[in-house]
Each structure stands twice: as C-alpha cells, then as structure tokens.
Design an enzyme around this catalytic site. Structure first.
Site, PDB file in Angstrom:
ATOM      1  N   ARG A  95      39.681  52.931  65.306  1.00 48.34           N
ATOM      2  CA  ARG A  95      39.648  51.820  66.248  1.00 48.34           C
ATOM      3  C   ARG A  95      39.705  50.437  65.596  1.00 48.34           C
ATOM      4  O   ARG A  95      39.695  49.433  66.295  1.00 48.34           O
ATOM      5  CB  ARG A  95      38.384  51.918  67.116  1.00 48.34           C
ATOM      6  CG  ARG A  95      38.377  53.140  68.025  1.00 48.34           C
ATOM      7  CD  ARG A  95      37.116  53.170  68.879  1.00 48.34           C
ATOM      8  NE  ARG A  95      37.162  54.233  69.846  1.00 48.34           N
ATOM      9  CZ  ARG A  95      36.863  55.502  69.616  1.00 48.34           C
ATOM     10  NH1 ARG A  95      36.485  55.858  68.395  1.00 48.34           N
ATOM     11  NH2 ARG A  95      36.936  56.413  70.559  1.00 48.34           N
ATOM     12  N   ALA A 145      33.997  56.425  60.491  1.00 49.07           N
ATOM     13  CA  ALA A 145      35.275  56.411  59.780  1.00 49.07           C
ATOM     14  C   ALA A 145      35.362  55.297  58.744  1.00 49.07           C
ATOM     15  O   ALA A 145      36.066  55.427  57.740  1.00 49.07           O
ATOM     16  CB  ALA A 145      36.422  56.286  60.780  1.00 49.07           C
ATOM     17  N   HIS A 150      30.500  65.924  64.286  1.00 48.24           N
ATOM     18  CA  HIS A 150      31.798  66.178  64.920  1.00 48.24           C
ATOM     19  C   HIS A 150      32.542  67.336  64.254  1.00 48.24           C
ATOM     20  O   HIS A 150      33.758  67.450  64.383  1.00 48.24           O
ATOM     21  CB  HIS A 150      32.657  64.914  64.906  1.00 48.24           C
ATOM     22  CG  HIS A 150      32.158  63.858  65.848  1.00 48.24           C
ATOM     23  ND1 HIS A 150      32.507  62.528  65.733  1.00 48.24           N
ATOM     24  CD2 HIS A 150      31.331  63.940  66.924  1.00 48.24           C
ATOM     25  CE1 HIS A 150      31.900  61.833  66.703  1.00 48.24           C
ATOM     26  NE2 HIS A 150      31.190  62.682  67.423  1.00 48.24           N
TER      27      HIS A 150
END
Length: 255
Positions: free
Chosen positions: A32, A20, A119
């Site tokens: 996070r 990310a 993903h």
C-alpha cells in the site's frame, strides 16, 4: 530515539508486530505504500482474494507465475530483521507477530517459538478440498515443467499457498495467541505496518488498553499515529539497529 531506548530497557515484556515495510529493504515491495504492488496495479489485489482465486482459473495461472518469480524467493534478511533477533537475544522480545509471508524473520534467526506468522507463509501449499499439504517448491517444479495450474495429486482439488487470503479466516489459535501477547506486554512496537488490515490492526489498541506503551516505526502514516507514544519515520534498516546500539549503551551504563 534515546527515550524509546530507555522504554525498551525498562520494559519487562515487549511485543513487536511487523508488516511489509520491514522487508522492502530486502527487495520485496510492500502493498500500500507509494510504490506498493497494489498502489501501482490495483488489479493485483485480486490475487490475494480467496473468492477470485477459487473461481477464476486464469487468475490462478497468474498466481502461480507470481509465486514462481516472487522476489522473496531470493531475498535475504536485512539489518531490521537482524535487530529484532538481537532484541530477542537480549531477553527483551517476548513475541514477534508478523503479517509477512516471506519467512525472513525465521531466516534471520528469530526463534520459531516466539514467532507468529499471522498471515501464514509461502513455504507450503494446501489443497482447498482435502487439506493435504506439501512443500511449495515441489508445486513450483510442476509449474516449471508445464502445469500452469497444478491440482492436488491426491484428489485433484485446487492448490493454494498456506497464506491467508482476503475472505479467509485467520488461524484461531494464532490470533488468540497474538491477542494474549498484546494484552500481556508493557511495550508494543508496530514496525513497517500501516495498521489497516483487521483484526491484526487492533492488536496495538489491545496493548494500550492493558497499559502498554505504543511505538510506531513506519515511513508512511498509520491508523494508530494519534494514539502512539512515539513515532519513528527513519528507514527501518537504520532505525532498528540504532535502537539496539542505544539499548546496549543503556545496559552498559546501568551495569
């Protein structure tokens, strides 16, 4: 950075893993980090859980609204994405594995043949009952016209994006391809990922076991810092283009 550029110049097969952090400079928040989506709102992580998504209609309504207004829908690739495209065009990048679902690597020009979206992606929807797939935009248009939780038009089942949720297995072929790439490289670049989500977080260790060097580009600590050959904390939109400039200088000096 000069030493890393020399390693890149000498490498025969480079594999990059992005998370990310590479998209934050495109306006997409990470999960996070200190200002991450889940850091600020731990409850938001439920949206990424397959169990909660399937069992909670109200959560699905929130998920559709999140998709409708997701910053990735208007985001553009940044210099970090473009630097990896340049690395590929220089014949150095063998495989790019991304944990991101935003499609920005493809938007920047990364070859689909070299990209593994481990993903999944947010460009399509899939029915969790019959498996029928369709474009995300068509489903979002149904949301705009009043369907809060649009069902599959074929069987009435629950639709979700073709992203991998917590509690859902990765596509076996994608994972095997990523493992082969990690085992076959001589330089592994971990870029903008905290390396906390397994099994993807194990890929750098597979590369190290096979004799590759590991370089981490990340603003925050990662689980692999202690085993990395080098670590770069500068913003990715600055550090990756700088690496390309230094690499080009190395190539020019040799020729």
């Amino acid at each position: 950075m000069h030493e890393i550029a020399r390693w890149v110049g000498a490498a025969r097969r480079i594999v990059a893993l992005t998370g990310a952090g590479i998209s934050t400079e495109s306006g997409i928040p990470d999960f996070r980090g200190p200002n991450g989506v889940w850091t600020k709102n731990p409850g938001a992580e439920r949206l990424a859980s397959l169990h909660h998504y399937m069992s909670d209609p109200e959560l699905r309504v929130r998920a559709w609204q999140t998709r409708l207004h997701h910053p990735a829908r208007s985001a553009h690739p940044n210099p970090a994405h473009e630097a990896l495209v340049r690395l590929e065009k220089m014949g150095k990048l063998d495989t790019l594995i991304t944990q991101n679902i935003d499609g920005l690597h493809l938007g920047a020009g990364t070859s689909p043949q070299r990209l593994i979206e481990i993903h999944g992606n947010m460009r399509q929807v899939v029915c969790t009952s019959c498996g029928e797939r369709g474009p995300m935009e068509a489903a979002l248009e149904r949301v705009r016209t009043g369907e809060a939780d649009p069902p599959c038009e074929g069987c009435g089942g629950i639709l979700k994006s073709t992203t991998i949720s917590f509690g859902q297995s990765l596509v076996p072929g994608d994972l095997e391809r990523a493992k082969r790439a990690a085992k076959g490289c001589d330089l592994f670049l971990a870029i903008g990922t905290s390396l906390t989500v397994y099994p993807v977080a194990y890929l750098p260790r597979l590369a190290l076991r096979a004799g590759a060097r590991l370089v981490i580009f990340n603003a925050e600590p990662t689980t692999a810092d202690s085993i990395a050959d080098a670590r770069v904390e500068a913003p990715l939109g600055t550090s990756l283009p700088q690496l390309i400039v230094l690499l080009q200088a190395e190539v020019s000096a040799v020729s």
